[in-house]
Write a protein that holds these residues in place. Structure first.
Motif, PDB file in Angstrom:
ATOM      1  N   UNK A  81     -37.939   8.651  -8.792  1.00 40.13           N
ATOM      2  CA  UNK A  81     -37.422   9.882  -8.208  1.00 40.13           C
ATOM      3  C   UNK A  81     -37.488   9.763  -6.699  1.00 40.13           C
ATOM      4  N   UNK A  82     -36.569  10.434  -6.010  1.00 37.42           N
ATOM      5  CA  UNK A  82     -36.563  10.380  -4.557  1.00 37.42           C
ATOM      6  C   UNK A  82     -35.948  11.644  -3.987  1.00 37.42           C
ATOM      7  N   UNK A 142     -38.595  10.257   0.613  1.00 35.21           N
ATOM      8  CA  UNK A 142     -39.793  10.358  -0.219  1.00 35.21           C
ATOM      9  C   UNK A 142     -39.483   9.718  -1.562  1.00 35.21           C
ATOM     10  N   UNK A 143     -40.295   8.710  -1.924  1.00 32.56           N
ATOM     11  CA  UNK A 143     -40.086   7.974  -3.171  1.00 32.56           C
ATOM     12  C   UNK A 143     -41.297   8.170  -4.070  1.00 32.56           C
ATOM     13  N   UNK A 144     -41.021   8.594  -5.297  1.00 30.58           N
ATOM     14  CA  UNK A 144     -42.080   8.786  -6.284  1.00 30.58           C
ATOM     15  C   UNK A 144     -42.013   7.715  -7.347  1.00 30.58           C
ATOM     16  N   UNK A 202     -45.225  13.333 -12.459  1.00 29.94           N
ATOM     17  CA  UNK A 202     -46.588  13.475 -11.938  1.00 29.94           C
ATOM     18  C   UNK A 202     -46.971  12.381 -10.938  1.00 29.94           C
ATOM     19  N   UNK A 203     -46.107  11.407 -10.731  1.00 27.06           N
ATOM     20  CA  UNK A 203     -46.413  10.328  -9.781  1.00 27.06           C
ATOM     21  C   UNK A 203     -46.372  10.875  -8.358  1.00 27.06           C
TER      22      UNK A 203
END
Length: 160
Positions: free
Chosen positions: A126-127, A141-143, A148-149
């Motif tokens: 996700x970003x 922003x990179x998840x 939940x990461x």
């Protein structure tokens, strides 16, 4: 009449947003902030797995994605596609990617070679992009691949 309207809407949606089984296509959405702002060079604010990223928009990258992925991809809306170069210590990886969404959240899927000479694996995360008045102040922003990461912040290093 109502059934005809619903049928027309479904058919229209498939034609406009569905993917062809032989070709993948990008949906042009001028209001998709991530698709608009993702291209460029990015550096991690803090130490992380990937210290630098380079993201290049290139619709031709869709041609490099193996047809084995088409069945799942053709159900998705593709807002952007290109190549992502990921720098980790002295190692650099370049992969074709697509930008899509999952439950309304921007999701980048990249395709890689895993123990092979051909693309045979995919990863995702996700970003989000926060755009600023000056492009040099944009933030990426990179998840992870689940909600939940935690996210890692990247700063734009130039204004491509």
């Amino acid at each position: 009449m109502k059934k005809i309207s619903i049928l027309f809407y479904l058919l229209f949606s498939i034609i406009c947003f569905g993917q062809n089984e032989n070709d993948l296509a990008i949906i042009k959405k001028s209001q998709n902030v991530v698709a608009y702002a993702i291209e460029g060079n990015w550096k991690a604010k803090d130490s992380t797995l990937y210290t630098e990223l380079k993201i290049i928009n290139d619709p031709n990258s869709l041609k490099t994605i193996p047809k084995t992925y088409f069945e799942s991809i053709k159900k998705m809306k593709i807002f952007n596609a290109g190549y992502i170069t990921m720098q980790r210590k002295e190692e650099t990886y370049k992969h074709p990617y697509i930008l899509t969404e999952l439950d309304g959240c921007p999701l980048l899927i990249y395709f890689r070679k895993k123990n092979s000479d051909t693309i045979n694996d995919s990863e995702s995360f996700f970003l989000f992009v926060a755009t600023a008045q000056e492009k040099s102040n944009d933030r990426l922003f990179i998840g992870g691949d689940h909600i939940l990461a935690s996210f890692t912040e990247y700063n734009r290093t130039n204004s491509n």
